[in-house]
Design a protein around this motif. Structure first.
Motif, mmCIF file in Angstrom:
data_model
loop_
_atom_site.group_PDB
_atom_site.id
_atom_site.type_symbol
_atom_site.label_atom_id
_atom_site.label_comp_id
_atom_site.label_asym_id
_atom_site.label_seq_id
_atom_site.Cartn_x
_atom_site.Cartn_y
_atom_site.Cartn_z
ATOM 1 N N PHE A 157 16.269 34.684 57.114
ATOM 2 C CA PHE A 157 16.365 33.772 55.965
ATOM 3 C C PHE A 157 17.098 32.512 56.391
ATOM 4 N N ASP A 158 16.937 31.451 55.570
ATOM 5 C CA ASP A 158 17.746 30.252 55.780
ATOM 6 C C ASP A 158 18.511 29.928 54.495
ATOM 7 N N ARG A 159 19.353 28.933 54.563
ATOM 8 C CA ARG A 159 20.242 28.612 53.438
ATOM 9 C C ARG A 159 19.566 27.788 52.343
ATOM 10 N N THR A 160 18.247 27.665 52.405
ATOM 11 C CA THR A 160 17.525 27.005 51.315
ATOM 12 C C THR A 160 16.697 28.007 50.518
ATOM 13 N N GLY A 161 16.776 29.284 50.893
ATOM 14 C CA GLY A 161 16.061 30.313 50.147
ATOM 15 C C GLY A 161 14.725 30.721 50.729
ATOM 16 N N HIS A 162 14.387 30.222 51.899
ATOM 17 C CA HIS A 162 13.150 30.661 52.537
ATOM 18 C C HIS A 162 13.421 31.931 53.329
ATOM 19 N N ARG A 163 12.428 32.815 53.356
ATOM 20 C CA ARG A 163 12.587 34.101 54.024
ATOM 21 C C ARG A 163 11.412 34.372 54.953
ATOM 22 N N ILE A 164 11.679 35.238 55.896
ATOM 23 C CA ILE A 164 10.620 35.794 56.733
ATOM 24 C C ILE A 164 10.638 37.292 56.458
ATOM 25 N N GLY A 165 9.508 37.806 56.026
ATOM 26 C CA GLY A 165 9.414 39.236 55.754
ATOM 27 C C GLY A 165 9.139 40.004 57.035
ATOM 28 N N TYR A 166 8.465 41.120 56.895
ATOM 29 C CA TYR A 166 8.167 41.948 58.054
ATOM 30 C C TYR A 166 6.791 41.640 58.627
ATOM 31 N N GLY A 167 6.077 40.702 58.040
ATOM 32 C CA GLY A 167 4.817 40.256 58.610
ATOM 33 C C GLY A 167 3.561 40.783 57.946
ATOM 34 N N ALA A 168 3.704 41.737 57.032
ATOM 35 C CA ALA A 168 2.516 42.303 56.387
ATOM 36 C C ALA A 168 2.148 41.594 55.089
ATOM 37 N N GLY A 169 3.050 40.807 54.524
ATOM 38 C CA GLY A 169 2.755 40.030 53.322
ATOM 39 C C GLY A 169 2.777 40.818 52.018
ATOM 40 N N TYR A 170 3.273 42.061 52.037
ATOM 41 C CA TYR A 170 3.265 42.886 50.825
ATOM 42 C C TYR A 170 3.991 42.221 49.657
ATOM 43 N N TYR A 171 5.197 41.722 49.907
ATOM 44 C CA TYR A 171 5.974 41.142 48.812
ATOM 45 C C TYR A 171 5.350 39.851 48.303
ATOM 46 N N ASP A 172 4.860 38.990 49.210
ATOM 47 C CA ASP A 172 4.222 37.745 48.766
ATOM 48 C C ASP A 172 3.051 38.045 47.831
ATOM 49 N N ARG A 173 2.230 39.029 48.199
ATOM 50 C CA ARG A 173 1.083 39.383 47.348
ATOM 51 C C ARG A 173 1.541 40.019 46.035
ATOM 52 N N ALA A 174 2.564 40.879 46.097
ATOM 53 C CA ALA A 174 3.055 41.523 44.871
ATOM 54 C C ALA A 174 3.618 40.486 43.909
ATOM 55 N N VAL B 239 18.857 32.148 59.958
ATOM 56 C CA VAL B 239 18.360 31.195 60.950
ATOM 57 C C VAL B 239 18.585 29.794 60.395
ATOM 58 N N PRO B 240 18.620 28.779 61.257
ATOM 59 C CA PRO B 240 18.851 27.419 60.765
ATOM 60 C C PRO B 240 17.792 26.954 59.763
ATOM 61 N N SER B 241 16.518 27.271 60.048
ATOM 62 C CA SER B 241 15.448 26.825 59.164
ATOM 63 C C SER B 241 14.209 27.698 59.366
ATOM 64 N N VAL B 242 13.701 28.236 58.272
ATOM 65 C CA VAL B 242 12.466 29.015 58.318
ATOM 66 C C VAL B 242 11.287 28.049 58.247
ATOM 67 N N PRO B 243 10.313 28.168 59.134
ATOM 68 C CA PRO B 243 9.125 27.323 59.057
ATOM 69 C C PRO B 243 8.252 27.762 57.871
ATOM 70 N N ALA B 244 8.554 27.233 56.696
ATOM 71 C CA ALA B 244 7.875 27.645 55.466
ATOM 72 C C ALA B 244 6.422 27.181 55.462
ATOM 73 N N GLU B 245 5.560 28.056 54.941
ATOM 74 C CA GLU B 245 4.137 27.752 54.788
ATOM 75 C C GLU B 245 3.823 27.732 53.294
ATOM 76 N N PRO B 246 2.697 27.143 52.897
ATOM 77 C CA PRO B 246 2.384 27.002 51.476
ATOM 78 C C PRO B 246 2.403 28.310 50.690
ATOM 79 N N HIS B 247 2.006 29.428 51.310
ATOM 80 C CA HIS B 247 1.944 30.700 50.582
ATOM 81 C C HIS B 247 3.301 31.389 50.467
ATOM 82 N N ASP B 248 4.321 30.895 51.179
ATOM 83 C CA ASP B 248 5.624 31.551 51.178
ATOM 84 C C ASP B 248 6.316 31.392 49.826
ATOM 85 N N VAL B 249 7.001 32.445 49.410
ATOM 86 C CA VAL B 249 7.720 32.467 48.136
ATOM 87 C C VAL B 249 9.195 32.274 48.416
#
Length: 195
Positions: free
Chosen positions: A126-143, A166-176
């Protein structure tokens, strides 16, 4: 590197750091999370809170879930139905838990499926702006997207240890984006609805 490749690298690095935390230390850090958030999170009696039962080196938030239940929350945990879908089944005392994929356990098919009002979300980084990296399967994003499609807007609190920042998560449009992050150092709120 592409955003996907950067996320995969960050995921590997941060999960390795999390895995390196000794079990006793991990338990102490998990209990610190309870002290920081158990009474600080806004919660109305009857609201539905999804947590998770820890796998691998995740924080053990069962004591936090217990406290939220004592405050009147209905508790549920994710159950994997297939390679694309998780649902949230009610967790009640004494309910039999069954294997539900990805190394997890959860209530069986007889348990009611619930739509969470507040979600405690596991993550790898995660970063300090609220972006996260999950485990890679996308379950939570879809839920979360399915809940949005129903007109619901659950509050999202990421659960991690400080070493997963991490300093900054490379956020993508689908990221929550998360509304808050809870670590052993405290609850950092990004959205006023949480605290």
């Amino acid at each position: 590197m592409t955003p996907r490749e950067l996320k995969a690298e960050m995921r590997r690095e941060r999960l390795a750091l999390r895995d390196a935390i000794a079990p006793e230390e991990r338990a102490e850090k998990s209990l610190a999370m309870v002290r920081h958030a158990a009474d600080a999170v806004r919660l109305q009696p009857g609201e539905i809170v999804s947590g998770f039962l820890p796998i691998r080196s995740e924080a053990d938030i069962r004591p936090l879930m217990t406290r939220l239940g004592e405050r009147g929350a209905r508790l549920c945990v994710p159950v994997i139905l297939d390679k694309q879908t998780i649902v949230f089944r009610e967790l009640i005392d004494g309910a039999q838990l069954v294997a539900s994929g990805f190394g997890t356990i959860g209530p069986g098919p007889d348990a009611p499926e619930l739509d969470p009002d507040l979600m405690l979300v596991p993550l790898s980084a995660f970063d300090r702006t609220g972006h996260r990296i999950g485990y890679g399967a996308g379950y939570y994003d879809r839920a979360i997207d399915r809940l949005w499609q129903k007109g619901l807007d659950p509050q999202l609190i990421g659960i991690a240890f400080d070493c997963q920042e991490v300093p900054s998560v490379p956020a993508e449009p689908h990221d929550v984006r998360l509304d808050a992050i809870l670590t052993e150092s405290g609850l950092q709120i990004f959205s006023p609805e949480i605290g």
